[in-house]
Write a protein that holds these residues in place. Structure first.
Motif, mmCIF file in Angstrom:
data_model
loop_
_atom_site.group_PDB
_atom_site.id
_atom_site.type_symbol
_atom_site.label_atom_id
_atom_site.label_comp_id
_atom_site.label_asym_id
_atom_site.label_seq_id
_atom_site.Cartn_x
_atom_site.Cartn_y
_atom_site.Cartn_z
ATOM 1 N N VAL A 767 0.859 -1.186 0.000
ATOM 2 C CA VAL A 767 0.000 0.000 0.000
ATOM 3 C C VAL A 767 0.890 1.229 0.000
ATOM 4 C CG1 VAL A 767 -1.685 1.354 1.286
ATOM 5 C CG2 VAL A 767 -1.904 -1.135 1.194
ATOM 6 N N ASP A 768 0.654 2.156 -0.951
ATOM 7 C CA ASP A 768 1.415 3.403 -1.018
ATOM 8 C C ASP A 768 0.453 4.549 -1.289
ATOM 9 O OD1 ASP A 768 3.188 5.490 -1.342
ATOM 10 O OD2 ASP A 768 4.582 4.349 -2.601
ATOM 11 N N PHE A 769 0.189 5.375 -0.228
ATOM 12 C CA PHE A 769 -0.651 6.566 -0.350
ATOM 13 C C PHE A 769 0.181 7.829 -0.136
ATOM 14 C CE2 PHE A 769 -4.527 4.015 1.395
ATOM 15 C CZ PHE A 769 -4.643 3.373 0.173
ATOM 16 N N SER A 770 1.487 7.734 -0.248
ATOM 17 C CA SER A 770 2.371 8.840 0.109
ATOM 18 C C SER A 770 2.212 10.037 -0.823
ATOM 19 C CB SER A 770 3.824 8.363 0.101
ATOM 20 O OG SER A 770 4.210 7.948 -1.195
ATOM 21 N N ILE A 771 2.587 11.219 -0.278
ATOM 22 C CA ILE A 771 2.609 12.495 -1.010
ATOM 23 C C ILE A 771 1.252 12.755 -1.655
ATOM 24 C CG2 ILE A 771 3.914 13.925 -2.641
ATOM 25 C CD1 ILE A 771 6.261 12.107 -2.308
ATOM 26 N N ASN A 772 0.236 12.888 -0.776
ATOM 27 C CA ASN A 772 -1.099 13.323 -1.156
ATOM 28 C C ASN A 772 -1.551 14.352 -0.127
ATOM 29 O OD1 ASN A 772 -2.488 11.866 -3.550
ATOM 30 N ND2 ASN A 772 -1.351 10.223 -2.549
ATOM 31 N N LYS A 773 -2.848 14.561 -0.012
ATOM 32 C CA LYS A 773 -3.388 15.520 0.962
ATOM 33 C C LYS A 773 -4.412 14.824 1.852
ATOM 34 C CE LYS A 773 -2.690 19.547 -2.030
ATOM 35 N NZ LYS A 773 -3.298 20.734 -2.661
ATOM 36 N N LEU A 774 -4.147 13.550 2.145
ATOM 37 C CA LEU A 774 -5.057 12.778 2.981
ATOM 38 C C LEU A 774 -5.026 13.285 4.412
ATOM 39 C CD1 LEU A 774 -4.190 9.229 1.610
ATOM 40 C CD2 LEU A 774 -6.172 10.641 1.009
ATOM 41 N N SER A 775 -6.161 13.242 5.075
ATOM 42 C CA SER A 775 -6.262 13.720 6.453
ATOM 43 C C SER A 775 -6.973 12.680 7.299
ATOM 44 C CB SER A 775 -7.016 15.058 6.484
ATOM 45 O OG SER A 775 -8.304 14.905 5.908
ATOM 46 N N GLY A 776 -7.182 13.007 8.564
ATOM 47 C CA GLY A 776 -7.830 12.073 9.464
ATOM 48 C C GLY A 776 -6.843 11.077 10.034
ATOM 49 N N SER A 777 -7.364 10.045 10.637
ATOM 50 C CA SER A 777 -6.526 9.057 11.308
ATOM 51 C C SER A 777 -6.322 7.834 10.424
ATOM 52 C CB SER A 777 -7.164 8.636 12.630
ATOM 53 O OG SER A 777 -8.452 8.075 12.393
ATOM 54 N N ILE A 778 -5.343 7.026 10.818
ATOM 55 C CA ILE A 778 -5.138 5.734 10.156
ATOM 56 C C ILE A 778 -6.199 4.773 10.685
ATOM 57 C CG2 ILE A 778 -3.565 3.804 9.828
ATOM 58 C CD1 ILE A 778 -1.244 5.710 10.301
ATOM 59 N N PRO A 779 -7.022 4.183 9.813
ATOM 60 C CA PRO A 779 -8.091 3.292 10.297
ATOM 61 C C PRO A 779 -7.543 2.126 11.110
ATOM 62 C CG PRO A 779 -8.395 3.816 7.966
ATOM 63 C CD PRO A 779 -7.038 4.330 8.344
ATOM 64 N N GLU A 780 -8.257 1.816 12.198
ATOM 65 C CA GLU A 780 -7.862 0.665 13.021
ATOM 66 C C GLU A 780 -7.840 -0.620 12.202
ATOM 67 O OE1 GLU A 780 -6.978 0.275 16.155
ATOM 68 O OE2 GLU A 780 -7.168 2.350 16.864
ATOM 69 N N SER A 781 -8.687 -0.687 11.166
ATOM 70 C CA SER A 781 -8.796 -1.931 10.403
ATOM 71 C C SER A 781 -7.516 -2.268 9.645
ATOM 72 C CB SER A 781 -9.969 -1.839 9.417
ATOM 73 O OG SER A 781 -9.705 -0.892 8.390
ATOM 74 N N MET A 782 -6.605 -1.296 9.470
ATOM 75 C CA MET A 782 -5.356 -1.597 8.769
ATOM 76 C C MET A 782 -4.524 -2.636 9.517
ATOM 77 S SD MET A 782 -3.890 1.792 6.846
ATOM 78 C CE MET A 782 -2.933 0.772 5.737
ATOM 79 N N SER A 783 -4.789 -2.787 10.807
ATOM 80 C CA SER A 783 -4.061 -3.786 11.584
ATOM 81 C C SER A 783 -4.459 -5.205 11.186
ATOM 82 C CB SER A 783 -4.299 -3.577 13.082
ATOM 83 O OG SER A 783 -5.684 -3.707 13.385
ATOM 84 N N TYR A 784 -5.541 -5.353 10.383
ATOM 85 C CA TYR A 784 -5.970 -6.679 9.936
ATOM 86 C C TYR A 784 -5.225 -7.139 8.687
ATOM 87 C CZ TYR A 784 -10.021 -5.425 12.859
ATOM 88 O OH TYR A 784 -10.832 -5.032 13.881
ATOM 89 N N LEU A 785 -4.426 -6.257 8.085
ATOM 90 C CA LEU A 785 -3.743 -6.593 6.832
ATOM 91 C C LEU A 785 -2.499 -7.417 7.135
ATOM 92 C CD1 LEU A 785 -4.108 -3.153 4.988
ATOM 93 C CD2 LEU A 785 -5.599 -5.162 4.861
#
Length: 895
Positions: A767-785
């Motif tokens: 997963v690569d979402f780097s260098i954007n303008k995303l905001s908010g928190s990292i979803p807890e569900s990412m720990s399921y990956l």
């Protein structure tokens, strides 16, 4: 009186012959036909009308000449004569002609039926009917590869007259046996074939005596148990424990005894002539007692994990005709005693650790063995040395395989004396010098592979101009120069031709025009500066693989015709091709035209809407003016929006639009990419094999690096939209692509939050979402990956706590840099009130709270991991068996 009886008998016989088929039996056959789906009308003659009233004249039916009873049903589906070279049309015809449907019990009315062959048909996984076990007159039963599935009925053990039983299956049929005791009822059986029938689920109470059951079959001559996952056989243990101080029954020793006891159990089967135990899980040595079966003619132990040295006792197998020990861990050297096996016709020892000089082996076999040996396969055996004139001793040799070794020196001129040779494979060695002209005397040669060596010099009509039977000529990756007259017409009809890295001249070789049966052609890197001739597409056999890459071919690309083979591959990269894109056949699976000078619109390429499974690579060109509705295009000059029409390509596996000038949002209809949502093994099968002229390789960006995929490309599911100017939010619909492995949206202008349900993409590895303008928190569900091995969320506007999990804590802090995140992996600690403090300024309660979360995460991770591994071992017998075998091998390697 006796004379009158004879006259009466002859008169009755005459009546039966005149009347033809017995009515009750013809009706039984018609009932059988009624339940059969007969796509190719193979049973058209089975009719009481239009002069077909006598069932003894029906196709596949054999009757008794005197009584007119039906004796035999020959209903096997005909196959192409050469499976490896069957054309698309032949294979399609064979598929259409398969009988389908179900088997009617009316066959029970054929009370004299002794022969039943339903092989090679397509009964769709239905079980073998139990009632077949009640046709007591059967002596020959062949249900091989007829797509029967499920449990083999024990009722087959009632066929006490049976002499031949063939239940050979395909792995996908899932044909299995749980009880082998019924075999003891086949007291007359001579031929028994269980190839790829799963025997791993045999009741543990039965596992110890299945060999004993086989030993009760006194006439058994031919036994196929290849790929059967044979059940473990416990060894006899006789222990005197009266003075025992220490007892050590290590897993390694027990496992070896289990496997060796299988071989020992076969020693008493002195009637055996043909034994095939290949492709099982044997990891023991071969006991010398097996070699005492001096009546054994055919022995196949290939594709196991047998170890140890080849025993000199192999010389006791004086009746041996065919020996296959290939693909094992057996070690050097070939025993001298093999020179005594004067009946040998075939030796297949490929992929063994022989580490011998090839001339030494030829010397061992140059005695009486060489007189009738017609096949010698020593490929991949770590051989060295040079080929010598000893080859001339093997006058009967038809097939010689020495591929994947380190054999050096020239190809000897004396090879011409092997006049019977049909197959010569010397590829992937270190052979030097020129191709001897004497090779042109091998007039029976059908396959010649000398690719990937150090050979050089001129190849002319003298070398290959007198080989009329040649079908495969692979000579890629040598330094040859092709020099033939412009009007030369070869005598052969090639199907595979590989001349990669040759110097064939500036023009396309005109003699290729005569090769109407070419399916695979590789003339990449062969210094061609010509344009693509129109006649290249006019062969009678459509291309399956065409590689013209790494030349200087110029001009426009002619339209790729519909006549291309299904799932074909075309590689035109790294040339000087220019102009607009061509229309292409919907049969093309992979088309690579990257690194050319192509320009203009992509839409002419997409004239036909049936190309939903094509993978396209058009990178490094000058294409513009819109995006087609499916593709994988990287590093072009595309601008504008990603059209919703893209989502119509449900079978799309790889979408790569990186490094362009795309704007707008990511279409929400991406949820329609069904190949990324639900895995279908049938997609992309064209790439999952090594093509005759070479291995096809595709380059895909995954895990932050360029990776090459070839045989496993059909398993890849990837989206890469990086390095564009896309804006808007990440659509929540992307979280329905459950088979997606890589998602790269980096270097865009995306805003909003990361979808909360991203954790549902359990197959994600990158997963690569780097260098954007995303905001908010990292979803807890990412720990399921749990498969995630590459993550980059850097340089956004993310804030809050990094979720605590073993997976997310394993990444370097750089993947979270440039955000307002807090947690163990970044300089900022997270207090209870949510205010971010630097390291060392957080209160004690914060640390305690964070520590609680950390240890809670570890506990949850441990519980999930423990039951993921040990759950199947406790409740699934097959997993226990696999784990036991794996454990024994690991212990053996560690010691």
């Amino acid at each position: 009186m006796s004379v009158l009886l004879v006259i009466l008998f002859l008169s009755l016989a005459t009546v039966n012959i005149n009347e033809g088929c017995i009515e009750s039996e013809s009706q039984a056959l018609l009932m059988f036909k009624h339940d059969i789906i007969n796509g190719a009308n193979r049973l058209t003659s089975w009719s009481l009308h239009h002069g077909h009233g006598d069932c003894c004249q029906w196709d596949g039916v054999v009757c008794d000449n005197v009584t007119a009873h039906v004796l035999e049903l020959h209903l096997a589906n005909p196959r192409p004569l050469l499976d490896d070279y069957g054309s698309d049309a032949e294979n399609e015809a064979m598929e259409r002609s398969k009988l389908r449907g179900k088997i009617n019990p009316s066959l029970l009315k054929l009370t004299h039926l002794s022969y039943l062959n339903l092989s090679q048909n397509g009964f769709g996984g239905i079980p073998i009917p139990d009632f077949i076990g009640s046709i007591e007159s059967l002596r020959h039963l062949d249900l091989s590869k007829a797509r029967f599935g499920g449990l083999v009925p024990n009722q087959l053990g009632n066929l006490s007259s049976l002499e031949y039983l063939n239940l050979r299956a395909d792995i996908e049929d899932n044909l299995f046996v749980t009880d082998l005791q019924w075999l003891s009822g086949l007291s007359l059986i001579e031929h028994l074939d269980f190839l790829s029938t799963d025997l791993s689920d045999v009741d543990p109470a039965q596992a110890s005596n299945w060999l004993q059951v086989l030993n009760t079959l006194p006439f058994l001559k031919i036994l196929y148990l290849s790929g059967c996952q044979l059940p473990q056989v416990p060894p006899p243990i006789h222990l005197n424990l009266s003075s025992l101080a220490i007892l050590d029954l290590s897993l390694n020793d027990i496992e070896n005894s289990l496997r060796e006891s299988i071989f020992h159990g076969l020693v008493n089967m002195t009637s055996l002539r043909h034994l095939d135990l290949s492709n099982n899980l044997f990891n023991s040595s071969i006991p010398e007692s097996l070699y005492s079966l001096d009546s054994l003619q055919f022995l196949n132990l290939g594709s196991n994990k047998l170890r140890g040295k080849l025993s000199s006792a192999i010389g006791n197998m004086t009746s041996a005709i065919d020996l296959d020990l290939s693909d094992n861990e057996l070690e050097r050297p070939i025993p001298i005693t093999m020179g005594n096996l004067c009946n040998l016709k075939s030796i297949v020892f490929s992929e063994l650790n022989l580490y011998q000089d090839v001339s030494t082996i030829l010397a061992v076999l140059s005695g009486c063995v060489s007189n009738q040996l017609d096949k010698l396969d020593l490929s991949g055996c770590h051989l060295s040395g040079q080929l010598t004139n000893q080859l001339r001793n093997f006058k009967s040799l038809k097939e010689l395989y020495l591929s994947r070794n380190s054999v050096s020196g020239p190809i000897p001129i004396s090879i011409a004396e092997l006049s019977s040779l049909r197959v010569l494979e010397l590829d992937q060695n270190q052979l030097k010098g020129q191709l001897p002209r004497s090779i042109g005397k091998l007039t029976n040669l059908e396959i010649l592979d000398i690719s990937t060596n150090l050979l050089e010099g001129v190849v002319s009509e003298t070398h290959i101009g007198n080989l009329p039977k040649l079908k495969v000529f692979q000579a890629s990756k040598n330094s040859f120069v092709l020099r033939v007259s412009p009007d030369w017409i070869p005598p052969f009809k090639l199907e595979l031709l590989g001349l990669r890295s040759w110097n064939v001249g500036s023009m396309f070789p005109l003699w290729l025009h005569s090769q109407k049966h070419l399916r695979d052609l590789d003339i990449s890197g062969s210094r061609i500066t010509d344009s693509i001739p129109g006649w290249l597409w006019n062969f009678s056999s459509p291309f399956q693989y065409l590689n013209l890459s790494h030349n200087q071919i110029h001009g426009q690309i002619p339209g790729i015709p519909w006549a291309m083979s299904v799932d074909s591959v075309v590689d035109l990269r790294f040339n000087l091709l220019s102009g607009p894109l061509p229309q292409i056949s919907p049969n093309v699976f992979f088309l690579d035209m990257s690194n050319n000078n192509l320009s203009g619109s992509l839409f002419p390429l997409l004239c036909y809407k049936t190309m939903g499974t094509v993978i396209l690579n058009l990178g490094e060109n000058f294409l513009s003016r819109g995006i087609p509705d499916f593709l994988s295009l990287r590093s072009n000059k595309f601008s504008g929006y990603i059209p919703d029409e893209l989502c119509a390509i449900g079978s799309l596996q790889v979408l790569d639009l990186a490094d362009n000038n795309l704007i707008g949002s990511i279409p929400r209809c991406v949820s329609k990419f069904r190949a990324m949502a639900k895995f279908n093994g049938s997609m992309g099968t064209a790439i999952s094999y090594v093509i005759g002229a070479g291995t096809f390789v595709a380059t895909i960006v995954m895990k932050g690096q360029m990776l090459e995929y070839s045989t496993n490309l059909n398993l890849v599911r990837s989206i890469d939209l990086s390095n564009n100017k896309l804006s808007g939010e990440i659509p929540v619909e992307v979280t329905s692509l459950f088979e997606l492995q890589a998602l790269n949206l980096s270097h865009n202008l995306l805003c909003g939050t990361i979808p909360d349900r991203i954790g549902e993409l359990r197959s994600l590895e990158s997963v690569d979402f780097s260098i954007n303008k995303l905001s908010g928190s990292i979803p807890e569900s990412m720990s399921y990956l749990t498969f995630l091995s590459h993550l980059n969320l850097s340089f956004n506007n993310l804030s809050g706590v990094i979720p605590l999990s073993t997976q997310l804590q394993s990444f370097d802090s750089s993947c979270y840099a440039g955000n307002q995140l807090c947690g163990f992996l970044v300089p900022n600690m997270c207090p209870d009130n949510g205010t971010i403090h630097g390291v060392g300024h957080g209160g004690g309660n914060s640390n305690e709270n964070e520590t609680d979360w950390f240890w809670s995460g570890l506990v949850v991770g441990f519980v999930i991991g423990f039951w993921s591994v040990f759950g199947p071992l406790m409740f699934d017998k097959r997993w226990r068996s696999i784990y036991t075998l794996f454990g024994s091998q690991t212990n053996m390697e560690n010691h």
